[in-house]
Design an enzyme around this catalytic site. Sequence first.
Site, short mmCIF file in Angstrom:
data_model
loop_
_atom_site.label_atom_id
_atom_site.label_comp_id
_atom_site.label_asym_id
_atom_site.label_seq_id
_atom_site.Cartn_x
_atom_site.Cartn_y
_atom_site.Cartn_z
N SER A 1 1.86 3.35 -2.45
CA SER A 1 1.82 4.35 -3.53
C SER A 1 1.07 5.63 -3.15
O SER A 1 1.04 6.58 -3.94
CB SER A 1 1.20 3.74 -4.79
OG SER A 1 -0.14 3.35 -4.56
N SER B 1 -4.50 0.33 13.57
CA SER B 1 -5.35 1.52 13.72
C SER B 1 -5.82 1.59 15.16
O SER B 1 -6.00 0.55 15.81
CB SER B 1 -6.56 1.44 12.78
OG SER B 1 -7.52 2.43 13.10
N LYS C 1 -8.04 -4.87 12.00
CA LYS C 1 -6.95 -4.17 12.66
C LYS C 1 -6.65 -4.75 14.04
O LYS C 1 -5.49 -4.81 14.46
CB LYS C 1 -7.27 -2.67 12.76
CG LYS C 1 -7.37 -1.97 11.41
CD LYS C 1 -6.08 -2.07 10.61
CE LYS C 1 -6.10 -1.20 9.36
NZ LYS C 1 -4.84 -1.23 8.62
N VAL D 1 -2.43 -8.21 -2.38
CA VAL D 1 -1.82 -8.75 -1.15
C VAL D 1 -2.59 -9.93 -0.58
O VAL D 1 -2.03 -10.73 0.18
CB VAL D 1 -1.65 -7.65 -0.07
CG1 VAL D 1 -0.77 -6.52 -0.58
CG2 VAL D 1 -3.00 -7.13 0.41
N GLY E 1 0.83 -1.20 0.00
CA GLY E 1 0.00 0.00 0.00
C GLY E 1 0.86 1.24 0.00
O GLY E 1 0.52 2.25 0.62
N TYR F 1 -13.50 -3.56 9.51
CA TYR F 1 -12.21 -2.87 9.58
C TYR F 1 -11.60 -3.00 10.98
O TYR F 1 -10.41 -3.31 11.12
CB TYR F 1 -12.43 -1.39 9.24
CG TYR F 1 -11.17 -0.56 9.14
CD1 TYR F 1 -10.33 -0.66 8.03
CD2 TYR F 1 -10.83 0.34 10.15
CE1 TYR F 1 -9.19 0.12 7.93
CE2 TYR F 1 -9.68 1.11 10.06
CZ TYR F 1 -8.87 1.00 8.94
OH TYR F 1 -7.73 1.77 8.85
N ALA F 2 -12.42 -2.80 12.02
CA ALA F 2 -11.91 -2.92 13.39
C ALA F 2 -11.43 -4.34 13.68
O ALA F 2 -10.40 -4.55 14.31
CB ALA F 2 -12.99 -2.50 14.39
N ASN G 1 1.23 -2.27 5.21
CA ASN G 1 0.39 -1.08 5.33
C ASN G 1 -0.88 -1.15 4.50
O ASN G 1 -1.82 -0.40 4.75
CB ASN G 1 1.21 0.15 4.89
CG ASN G 1 0.36 1.39 4.74
OD1 ASN G 1 -0.09 1.98 5.72
ND2 ASN G 1 0.09 1.77 3.48
#
Length: 247
Positions: free
Chosen positions: A17, A142, A159, A64, A15, A155-156, A90
Site C-alpha cells: 500500500s 536489502s 533480510k 503477515v 506491504g 533487520y539485517a 515485500n
Amino acid sequence: MSTNELEGMVALVTGGSRGIGLAICRSLAGGGARVAVVGRDGQRAEEAAAALPGERHRGYACDVGDSTAVQSTVAAVEADLGPIDILVNNAGITRDNILLRMKDEEFDEVINTNLKGAFNFTRSVSRGMMKRRQGAILNVASVVGLTGNAGQANYAASKAGLLGLTKSVAKELASRGVRCNAIAPGFVNTDMTSDLTEAQVEALARLIPMGALGEPDDIAGAARFLVGPAARYITGQVLAVDGGMVM
C-alpha cells in the site's frame, strides 16, 4: 519490456500500500496483472488497489506474521481474482536499536514480519503453483542483508534470512516450474528514509557510486522483470539494486 507481458496473471504483493510495495503493484498492474494489494491496514490497501491502472485489483488486510491469517488471505485472493501466479514478499518493518539495548520484542517483531511473513506466504501459495507447474516468487531483501548495519541487527538478520529462504525455495521448487529470486534494494527514498536529515542523505549518497538514493520505481522495474516471462530461466538469484553500493 512488453506492455502486457503479465496479462491474465494474478499477483499478490505484501506491504503493497505504500513505498516500494506500491511502486511494484503499479508496475505489475501496468504489465497487465490483476493485483492483490496486501497490507496491515485494509482500508489503505483497498485505496491503493483502487488507484492502480487497469481493473479487477483488490486490497486485503493481513498480519503477515500470522500463518492462519495468511492462509485465509490467500484463499480470499484466489476466490476473488483466481490462482496466484506471482508472489512478492515485500512487507517489512524496522525497530532499530544498538545490540545491547535491543529488546526481545524489537528483535521478534522484525523477524516475524520480515522473515516469517515471507515464509508464511511462500508456503501458502507454493502448493497451487507446484500443481499448475508455474509461478514466480520474489523476496524484497536489502543490501543490509549482504553487508550488515550497526543498529540494525534484527533487520539485517531478517533480510539475510530472506536470502537463504530464497535459495532454498528456488532449489525445492525449480523442478515444478516455480522460480524464486530476491532483490536487495540499497537506500531508497521512502517513508523509511524520510526521517533522515539532509546531511545524513548526503553522507549516504557519498557511499553510492551513482551518487544518489534510489527511487521506488527503480526497484519496481527490476521486480517486474524478475517475475515476468523474460526471466523464465533465472532462479535462486539476488539482484542488488543499489547504485553500485555493495558491488
